[in-house]
Design a protein around this motif. Structure first.
Motif: not given
Length: 302
Positions: A143-151, A134-140
């Motif tokens: 969790p998605f298949f063992g990782g993260w979908l982030a903006v 998970l990125p610290q600066q993520a605005a959104l």
């Protein structure tokens, strides 16, 4: 409906973390409603763009100036370093096309529907990315298949710039295509020494796109009136027959067209009768303002 959902998702992702959630949700819902209402308008004729061009109040203005100004504005729009100049250009040319040209607002918005879907899909791919952590600066993020979908804020800035440039470029092309008849555009191409074979191919492609679209629509209506689309299996079979017939019809029409051209003394060049248009102060002032504004913004790095 698809464009409305995409618009709401892209808008929420684009401004997440920059606006309060409540206000952002309201804005997204209003945007989706506007897309849905405008997207409900459908045209009965595939030749609708030609009709709008002939009815435009800017139709009789100098075609060379309109084409040159649109091309320069397109280049300046792509060179912009900020999303605000292209957005302002989009708004200005849209108002110019609707108010000065006489194209209806709903008709103009309906014509924008197809490129809007492609732009929104591109915006989604630019906004969202997959991360192992998970990125610290993520605005959104979710969790998605063992990782993260982030903006991330950086992707929001990039998407805003790309979408604004694309909107500005589309408005340039729409202004030109909704105010300048095809024969006059071809005359401009000949004057700048575009090869004759390219111009003639453009004429034939432009003409027969509409003919084949109209033929395809008539064939689909005929098949639907005979219950050809009742059930999945029958629909697939009917679709194959329609497009197979369309291919055969296109070859037959191409042969008939060439025979008709030869019977009219075709010598290898398609000629159009075009009227010379004077350059008026009206069109110079209309397009001079955005040209000066965009040039100043690009020069200043805005």
């Amino acid at each position: 409906m698809t464009a409305a959902i995409l618009a709401a998702v892209v808008l929420f992702s684009l401004f997440a973390g920059q606006l309060p959630v409540l206000w952002l949700t309201v804005v997204c819902l209003l945007t989706a409603l506007a897309f849905w209402l405008l997207g409900r308008h459908h045209h009965d004729s595939v030749l609708v763009i030609d009709v709008y061009v002939r009815r435009s109040r800017l139709c009789k203005e100098n075609a060379a100036y309109k084409a040159g100004a649109s091309a320069i504005l397109l280049i300046l729009c792509i060179c912009s370093q900020s999303p605000w100049p292209p957005l302002c250009l989009f708004c200005f040319l849209s108002v110019l096309t609707v108010a000065a040209g006489g194209v209806g607002l709903r008709e103009y918005a309906s014509l924008l529907g197809l490129p809007a879907v492609f732009l929104l899909l591109s915006g989604l791919t630019l906004l969202w990315d997959f991360y192992a952590e998970l990125p610290q600066q993520a605005a959104l993020a979710f969790p998605f298949f063992g990782g993260w979908l982030a903006v991330l804020p950086a992707s929001q800035s990039l998407t805003a710039l790309v979408l604004s440039r694309a909107l500005g470029a589309v408005s340039c092309l729409y202004f030109l295509s909704l105010s300048t008849p095809m024969p006059e555009l071809l005359s401009v191409l000949r004057r700048i020494h575009v090869p004759a074979v390219v111009v003639e191919l453009a004429v034939l492609i432009y003409r027969y796109i509409f003919i084949l679209l109209l033929t395809c629509r008539n064939m689909k209506d005929s098949a639907a009136s005979r219950l050809g689309y009742k059930g999945l299996r029958r629909s697939l079979r009917t679709t194959g027959l329609v497009y197979g017939g369309l291919l055969a019809n296109s070859f037959r029409r191409a042969g008939a067209c060439f025979d008709a051209m030869e019977s009219r003394c075709y010598t290898g060049q398609i000629a159009f009768l075009t009227e010379k248009r004077k350059l008026t102060a009206k069109i110079v002032l209309m397009l001079g303002a955005p040209l000066a504004g965009m040039a100043g913004c690009v020069f200043l790095g805005l």
